[in-house]
Design an enzyme around this catalytic site. Sequence first.
Site, PDB file in Angstrom:
ATOM      1  N   CYS A 111      -6.472  -9.638  -4.102  1.00 59.46           N
ATOM      2  CA  CYS A 111      -5.972  -8.973  -5.289  1.00 59.46           C
ATOM      3  C   CYS A 111      -6.026  -9.256  -6.525  1.00 59.46           C
ATOM      4  CB  CYS A 111      -5.653  -7.520  -5.155  1.00 59.46           C
ATOM      5  SG  CYS A 111      -6.087  -6.831  -3.376  1.00 59.46           S
ATOM      6  N   HIS A 249      -4.475  -2.100 -10.670  1.00 60.78           N
ATOM      7  CA  HIS A 249      -5.414  -2.390  -9.365  1.00 60.78           C
ATOM      8  C   HIS A 249      -4.885  -1.022  -8.915  1.00 60.78           C
ATOM      9  CE1 HIS A 249      -6.651  -3.777  -6.161  1.00 60.78           C
ATOM     10  NE2 HIS A 249      -5.731  -4.301  -5.225  1.00 60.78           N
ATOM     11  N   ASN A 279      -9.923   0.399  -2.642  1.00 60.34           N
ATOM     12  CA  ASN A 279      -9.448  -0.520  -2.773  1.00 60.34           C
ATOM     13  C   ASN A 279     -10.180  -1.834  -3.175  1.00 60.34           C
ATOM     14  OD1 ASN A 279      -8.407  -3.761  -4.086  1.00 60.34           O
ATOM     15  ND2 ASN A 279      -6.991  -2.717  -1.934  1.00 60.34           N
TER      16      ASN A 279
HETATM   17  O1  UT7 Z   1      -4.067  -4.907  -1.829  1.00 60.81           O
HETATM   18  C1  UT7 Z   1      -2.724  -4.315  -1.029  1.00 60.81           C
HETATM   19  C2  UT7 Z   1      -3.673  -3.380  -0.236  1.00 60.81           C
HETATM   20  N1  UT7 Z   1      -2.385  -2.995   1.142  1.00 60.81           N
HETATM   21  C3  UT7 Z   1      -2.099  -2.098   0.299  1.00 60.81           C
HETATM   22  O2  UT7 Z   1      -2.367  -0.929  -0.499  1.00 60.81           O
HETATM   23  C4  UT7 Z   1      -1.392  -0.950   1.244  1.00 60.81           C
HETATM   24  C5  UT7 Z   1      -0.304  -0.172   0.337  1.00 60.81           C
HETATM   25  N2  UT7 Z   1      -0.304   1.022   1.680  1.00 60.81           N
HETATM   26  C6  UT7 Z   1      -0.184   1.803   1.394  1.00 60.81           C
HETATM   27  O3  UT7 Z   1      -1.335   2.269   0.956  1.00 60.81           O
HETATM   28  C7  UT7 Z   1       0.070   2.987   2.574  1.00 60.81           C
HETATM   29  O4  UT7 Z   1       1.578   3.399   3.381  1.00 60.81           O
HETATM   30  C8  UT7 Z   1      -1.144   3.773   3.108  1.00 60.81           C
HETATM   31  C9  UT7 Z   1      -2.075   4.694   2.984  1.00 60.81           C
HETATM   32  C10 UT7 Z   1      -1.492   2.372   4.436  1.00 60.81           C
HETATM   33  C11 UT7 Z   1      -0.643   4.379   4.680  1.00 60.81           C
HETATM   34  O5  UT7 Z   1       0.384   5.950   4.051  1.00 60.81           O
HETATM   35  P1  UT7 Z   1       1.958   6.499   4.799  1.00 60.81           P
HETATM   36  O6  UT7 Z   1       2.035   7.329   3.471  1.00 60.81           O
HETATM   37  O7  UT7 Z   1       2.565   5.160   4.581  1.00 60.81           O
HETATM   38  O8  UT7 Z   1       0.862   6.920   5.825  1.00 60.81           O
HETATM   39  P2  UT7 Z   1       2.133   5.707   7.576  1.00 60.81           P
HETATM   40  O9  UT7 Z   1       1.743   4.003   7.588  1.00 60.81           O
HETATM   41  O10 UT7 Z   1       3.079   6.298   7.376  1.00 60.81           O
HETATM   42  O11 UT7 Z   1       1.199   6.514   8.313  1.00 60.81           O
HETATM   43  C12 UT7 Z   1       1.218   7.993   9.144  1.00 60.81           C
HETATM   44  C13 UT7 Z   1       0.508   8.505   9.669  1.00 60.81           C
HETATM   45  C14 UT7 Z   1       0.931   8.055  11.375  1.00 60.81           C
HETATM   46  O12 UT7 Z   1       0.858   8.843  12.517  1.00 60.81           O
HETATM   47  P3  UT7 Z   1       2.326   9.177  12.725  1.00 60.81           P
HETATM   48  O13 UT7 Z   1       3.029   7.364  13.270  1.00 60.81           O
HETATM   49  O14 UT7 Z   1       3.536  10.340  11.882  1.00 60.81           O
HETATM   50  O15 UT7 Z   1       1.892   9.675  13.992  1.00 60.81           O
HETATM   51  C15 UT7 Z   1      -0.354   7.002  11.387  1.00 60.81           C
HETATM   52  O16 UT7 Z   1      -0.775   6.411  12.886  1.00 60.81           O
HETATM   53  O17 UT7 Z   1      -0.555   8.758   9.608  1.00 60.81           O
HETATM   54  C16 UT7 Z   1      -0.998   8.367   9.948  1.00 60.81           C
HETATM   55  N3  UT7 Z   1      -2.664   7.069  10.347  1.00 60.81           N
HETATM   56  C17 UT7 Z   1      -3.843   7.607  10.025  1.00 60.81           C
HETATM   57  N4  UT7 Z   1      -3.773   9.197  10.298  1.00 60.81           N
HETATM   58  C18 UT7 Z   1      -5.752   9.635   9.930  1.00 60.81           C
HETATM   59  C19 UT7 Z   1      -2.774   5.926  10.029  1.00 60.81           C
HETATM   60  N5  UT7 Z   1      -3.423   5.917   9.381  1.00 60.81           N
HETATM   61  C20 UT7 Z   1      -4.699   6.841   9.165  1.00 60.81           C
HETATM   62  C21 UT7 Z   1      -5.657   7.223   8.892  1.00 60.81           C
HETATM   63  N6  UT7 Z   1      -5.449   8.523   9.222  1.00 60.81           N
HETATM   64  N7  UT7 Z   1      -6.572   6.695   8.775  1.00 60.81           N
END
Ligand code: UT7
Length: 380
Positions: A111, A249, A279
Amino acid sequence: MTHAAITGWGKCLPPATLTNADLATIIDTNDDWIVQRTGIRERRITHVPAVQLTHVAAQRALACAGIEAGQLDLIVYGSCSADEAVPNTASGLQVLLGAKRAAAYDINTACTSFLYGLSTATALIKTGVVRTALVVGVEYISQYMDWSNRNVAVLFGDGAAAVVLQASDREEGLIGEALGCIADARQTLRVRGMGAVYGNRDVMLGDTQWDFDGQEIFKRAVHGMSEASNTVLAKCGKTIADIDLLVPHQANLRIIEAVGKRIGASMDRTFLTVHKYGNMSAATVPVALVEAIEAGRVQPGNLLLMPAFGAGLTLCSHLVRWGERVTPIATSDAELPPFEGTALDLVGALRAKKEPAGRSAAGSLPSPLASSLMVPVLPR
Ligand code: UT7
């Protein structure tokens, strides 16, 4: 002392728009979750190879600078999804532009590739190696997406943008940067299937699996972008109060807000595109820069701060002094070939490659998308 002024800018976004509602028809997700956790509402999916997006963006940037491609000494192609590795894709862009005099190289820090490209091109201008350069940030992530994985499929989009740099006696352009890499966290973001190590292992293009530790990347990104910003400000004898606009970014709105809070930059001094493009990896910062200029958010003499992070985990923050001109010298009529389908059609074709029947040959893919998705239309 010679500086590297940014004298041209141009972007190219593919027209097909994939909304959160579209995504909810193919994976277990919903608009509320995506908007609340990321700020993303839609993203673009390209119907042409990345170099074609770049070609249009580059022609717009050259017209904006009022120069011909033949005047370029250098092309830097920032991307982690370059159409070809050998020969490099920068050379393909050189042919498309007719920039015969230009040296051309690809740069991949994920990125942050555009900003690392800006650093190298600026350094080559400052040291007198070249006088005029084109730096692009482009990404065709949809091709490498695991469209069955909701953890990543909702986050990314395709796009391209380019800037022209020209040697100048005035102190403008990139005036300082902080670069870094938290390599002990490199396993937090790995796309299995991209790279030579997967060659000859019966892995076909786009047949990827993403290792993705979102929460760990989130923490490291906030810390890394904030530290890099504080470092470059201190290095250049500036404080956050001197910054007119933050062009960060854009991986997640919550990351941008957290960085702003840490470094003391309010959101009204931050330019956002994450809601409409997601992104776009290397294309994110240059597209945001172009749109900030177009929106009148960049004024002559402004100081811009551009923090970023990406797989590696690479990180950086760049301080740019804008010049006198915020309007293009000329415009280009370059356009992408039209696309009549939908973003879901394009994603459907990409997913079809993963079906067992689609594994053996590109010919089994739906037509006419197959040709444009599978065969980069690069000059021979
Ligand atoms: O340029 C580098 C690219 N990488 C990034 O930018 C990643 C940086 N990280 C993030 O932006 C965030 O960590 C995410 C957006 C990827 C995830 O957000 P989060 O608040 O950290 O959510 P989480 O991973 O803790 O997931 C929470 C819940 C989970 O369910 P449970 O285990 O609580 O039941 C996930 O399974 O949300 C669920 N989940 C979704 N639900 C609906 C994960 N992805 C999705 C989805 N739709 N797309």
